[in-house]
Design a protein around this motif. Structure first.
Motif, PDB file in Angstrom:
ATOM      1  N   VAL A 193      41.196  51.328  35.186  1.00 41.45           N
ATOM      2  CA  VAL A 193      39.819  51.494  35.666  1.00 41.45           C
ATOM      3  C   VAL A 193      39.873  52.276  36.978  1.00 41.45           C
ATOM      4  N   ALA A 194      38.917  53.164  37.185  1.00 42.83           N
ATOM      5  CA  ALA A 194      38.775  53.829  38.486  1.00 42.83           C
ATOM      6  C   ALA A 194      37.297  54.045  38.762  1.00 42.83           C
ATOM      7  N   ALA A 195      36.939  54.026  40.051  1.00 44.83           N
ATOM      8  CA  ALA A 195      35.562  54.289  40.457  1.00 44.83           C
ATOM      9  C   ALA A 195      35.583  54.885  41.851  1.00 44.83           C
ATOM     10  N   VAL A 196      34.843  55.977  42.026  1.00 42.43           N
ATOM     11  CA  VAL A 196      34.799  56.642  43.329  1.00 42.43           C
ATOM     12  C   VAL A 196      33.508  56.230  44.021  1.00 42.43           C
ATOM     13  N   THR A 197      33.586  55.141  44.770  1.00 39.75           N
ATOM     14  CA  THR A 197      32.418  54.641  45.482  1.00 39.75           C
ATOM     15  C   THR A 197      32.872  53.630  46.524  1.00 39.75           C
ATOM     16  N   GLU A 198      32.027  53.372  47.516  1.00 45.34           N
ATOM     17  CA  GLU A 198      32.337  52.318  48.473  1.00 45.34           C
ATOM     18  C   GLU A 198      32.378  50.983  47.736  1.00 45.34           C
ATOM     19  N   HIS A 199      33.271  50.097  48.140  1.00 43.65           N
ATOM     20  CA  HIS A 199      33.414  48.848  47.384  1.00 43.65           C
ATOM     21  C   HIS A 199      34.216  47.816  48.170  1.00 43.65           C
ATOM     22  N   PHE A 200      34.165  46.593  47.677  1.00 47.79           N
ATOM     23  CA  PHE A 200      35.054  45.522  48.139  1.00 47.79           C
ATOM     24  C   PHE A 200      35.431  44.687  46.930  1.00 47.79           C
ATOM     25  N   ALA A 201      36.510  43.936  47.053  1.00 50.86           N
ATOM     26  CA  ALA A 201      36.964  43.061  45.972  1.00 50.86           C
ATOM     27  C   ALA A 201      36.880  41.611  46.424  1.00 50.86           C
ATOM     28  N   LEU A 202      36.555  40.734  45.479  1.00 46.70           N
ATOM     29  CA  LEU A 202      36.578  39.291  45.719  1.00 46.70           C
ATOM     30  C   LEU A 202      37.565  38.666  44.755  1.00 46.70           C
ATOM     31  N   LEU A 203      38.571  38.000  45.297  1.00 50.30           N
ATOM     32  CA  LEU A 203      39.574  37.327  44.491  1.00 50.30           C
ATOM     33  C   LEU A 203      39.251  35.835  44.503  1.00 50.30           C
ATOM     34  N   THR A 204      38.935  35.274  43.351  1.00 52.18           N
ATOM     35  CA  THR A 204      38.605  33.850  43.277  1.00 52.18           C
ATOM     36  C   THR A 204      39.656  33.130  42.447  1.00 52.18           C
ATOM     37  N   ILE A 205      40.377  32.231  43.088  1.00 54.77           N
ATOM     38  CA  ILE A 205      41.374  31.402  42.403  1.00 54.77           C
ATOM     39  C   ILE A 205      40.711  30.067  42.098  1.00 54.77           C
ATOM     40  N   ASP A 206      40.638  29.724  40.835  1.00 58.15           N
ATOM     41  CA  ASP A 206      39.994  28.467  40.441  1.00 58.15           C
ATOM     42  C   ASP A 206      40.336  28.176  38.987  1.00 58.15           C
ATOM     43  N   GLY A 207      40.552  26.926  38.690  1.00 56.10           N
ATOM     44  CA  GLY A 207      40.742  26.521  37.309  1.00 56.10           C
ATOM     45  C   GLY A 207      41.927  27.189  36.617  1.00 56.10           C
TER      46      GLY A 207
ATOM     47  N   GLY B 184      26.078  45.894  45.929  1.00 52.67           N
ATOM     48  CA  GLY B 184      26.343  44.615  45.277  1.00 52.67           C
ATOM     49  C   GLY B 184      26.527  44.719  43.777  1.00 52.67           C
ATOM     50  N   ASN B 185      26.426  45.937  43.236  1.00 51.98           N
ATOM     51  CA  ASN B 185      26.600  46.101  41.790  1.00 51.98           C
ATOM     52  C   ASN B 185      28.071  45.943  41.408  1.00 51.98           C
ATOM     53  N   GLU B 186      28.286  45.255  40.281  1.00 50.18           N
ATOM     54  CA  GLU B 186      29.657  45.025  39.831  1.00 50.18           C
ATOM     55  C   GLU B 186      30.240  46.306  39.233  1.00 50.18           C
ATOM     56  N   ILE B 187      31.448  46.679  39.684  1.00 49.16           N
ATOM     57  CA  ILE B 187      32.080  47.876  39.116  1.00 49.16           C
ATOM     58  C   ILE B 187      33.377  47.538  38.392  1.00 49.16           C
ATOM     59  N   ASP B 188      33.876  46.313  38.540  1.00 45.61           N
ATOM     60  CA  ASP B 188      35.031  45.873  37.736  1.00 45.61           C
ATOM     61  C   ASP B 188      35.119  44.356  37.799  1.00 45.61           C
ATOM     62  N   ARG B 189      35.669  43.785  36.732  1.00 48.29           N
ATOM     63  CA  ARG B 189      35.901  42.340  36.692  1.00 48.29           C
ATOM     64  C   ARG B 189      37.076  42.123  35.760  1.00 48.29           C
ATOM     65  N   PHE B 190      38.075  41.377  36.226  1.00 48.80           N
ATOM     66  CA  PHE B 190      39.208  41.037  35.385  1.00 48.80           C
ATOM     67  C   PHE B 190      39.807  39.714  35.839  1.00 48.80           C
ATOM     68  N   THR B 191      40.589  39.114  34.942  1.00 49.95           N
ATOM     69  CA  THR B 191      41.215  37.845  35.276  1.00 49.95           C
ATOM     70  C   THR B 191      42.730  37.965  35.164  1.00 49.95           C
ATOM     71  N   LEU B 192      43.408  37.172  35.982  1.00 53.39           N
ATOM     72  CA  LEU B 192      44.862  37.126  35.982  1.00 53.39           C
ATOM     73  C   LEU B 192      45.292  35.690  35.733  1.00 53.39           C
ATOM     74  N   SER B 193      46.459  35.557  35.104  1.00 53.07           N
ATOM     75  CA  SER B 193      47.030  34.238  34.863  1.00 53.07           C
ATOM     76  C   SER B 193      48.238  34.041  35.757  1.00 53.07           C
TER      77      SER B 193
END
Ligand SMILES: [Fe+2]
Length: 404
Positions: free
Chosen positions: A368-382, A394-403
């Protein structure tokens, strides 16, 4: 950081409460440009200059974030008082002294007061300055003890450089998601010894950094300036270090350096990651090992020196800045795509204001790539880490999960 952490009560002044310190003032190695007149002052003086009111007050980590903290702030040159009072709800007020220093690119006096013997996952109220000139009261919450499997939210942004207005707007967005702390992936300013740029960067943090640690990655535009080392309080040499926050182990490295030093840090990283038993392992530095950015792409030396170490130790996420766009790789091991959970995902989060760079997604490793201002939020839970990336609106430009 200017003090070795070894908590002890050093004196009781006549008529005053006990004044504790968490360590003796010991100069760290002098780094950066023109450091000759970086001058430390007495730790517990009660003298005040014409503008003693603390500003750019910050809660920072320079040791174990669940038991230690450093409160730092700035005043005019002549104010030497460097004390913090802090308390838990219903608890006794403790007064702790630190120290202060100036450096020759301006910016007044920086005060640092290390705190120690804090309780994990505990909220403290504090104020800084000295008798008669205390700051307003703020609060911080210490980190959950290492190994505690509690939810954690981490914000990541990078590369503000010469566009601090965007960084300020981005941080306003970030605050609405109430992260536990923030990682800034380098290039906070355009030129590391320009105090005006640091002033703007820290102005944007007012309202957030009094209560939330901002982990700073050293970027190439920091230029190892004394402003960087003077204005941050971080573990170790303040550019290569690690810390634990609940279930997370975070290692921070400096890649703006020589090949030899990168190799030395690879050895450090191997030992550091080999010693941790934390569920989640995240590595942050500034330059991408893998990137399809058309301005400057992959750093193949990092692919050879650091990526194999990270992948061998099961690092789930490598997150950097430098290439001014957003990019996520497929899970990689040795540069080859592997199944989710069997490799490291490489993310570039470099959208805090610097001029955007194009990304042609020409490499197979780019998901995935996007040319725009952005920040990431890493949420560890469950038992998983969810990463959500949003743009300035505030628009979402990517979402993924890691194990794990
Ligand atoms: Fe950079």
């Amino acid at each position: 950081m200017w003090w070795l952490l070894a908590c002890h009560t050093v004196e009781k002044l006549p008529g005053d409460d006990a004044i504790a310190t968490c360590g003796d003032p010991v100069l760290t190695p002098q780094l950066g440009y023109s450091t000759s007149d970086r001058e430390a002052a007495d730790a517990d003086s009660a003298s005040f200059g014409a503008s003693p009111e603390p500003y750019h007050l910050r809660y920072a980590w320079s040791g174990n974030p669940s038991t230690d903290a450093t409160i730092l702030w700035r005043t005019d040159d002549d104010t030497l008082a460097s004390q913090v009072q802090y308390w838990k709800e219903g608890g006794e007020v403790r007064t702790v002294a630190g120290g202060s220093f100036t450096f020759n690119t301006g910016g007044g006096r920086v005060h640092e007061v290390p705190l120690c013997d804090l309780a994990p996952a505990t909220t403290y109220t504090y104020r800084a300055g000295g008798e008669g000139h205390w700051s307003a009261e703020y609060s911080f919450t210490t980190a959950p003890a290492a190994g505690t499997e509690v939810p954690v939210v981490i914000a990541v942004a990078g590369d503000a450089r010469d566009n601090q207005a965007t960084w300020a707007a981005l941080l306003d967005q970030i605050e609405t998601f109430a992260p536990d702390f923030l990682v800034f992936s380098g290039d906070a300013v355009d030129f590391g010894s320009n105090m005006d740029e640091w002033d703007a960067f820290l102005d944007a943090g007012v309202g957030f950094m009094e209560s939330h640690a901002m982990i700073m990655v050293h970027g190439n535009h920091e230029f190892y300036a004394q402003n960087y080392f003077g204005l941050v309080a971080q573990p170790g040499d303040e550019k290569t270090f690690s810390l634990d926050y609940g279930p997370l182990h975070l290692a921070v490295l400096d890649d703006s350096t020589s090949s030899d030093d990168r190799a030395t840090q690879a050895e450090w990283l191997d030992a550091d990651l080999g010693a941790t038993t934390q569920t989640w392992k995240v590595v942050s530095h500034h330059m991408p090992a893998y990137s399809s950015c058309t301005t400057h792409g992959s750093d193949t030396e990092l692919q050879e020196l650091w990526s194999p170490v990270e992948e061998a130790h099961g690092v789930q996420l490598d997150i950097v800045g430098h290439n001014h766009n957003y990019e996520r790789s497929v899970p990689l091991r040795g540069g080859v795509e592997v199944a989710p959970g069997e490799g490291t995902v490489y993310v570039v989060a470099a959208g805090a204001g610097a001029d955007p760079y194009d990304n042609d997604m020409a490499n197979a490793f780019t998901a995935v790539a996007a040319v725009t201002e952005h920040f990431a939020l890493l949420t560890i839970d469950g038992g998983q880490m969810e990463v959500v990336v949003r743009d300035l609106a505030g628009n979402e430009i990517d979402r993924f999960t890691l194990s794990p």
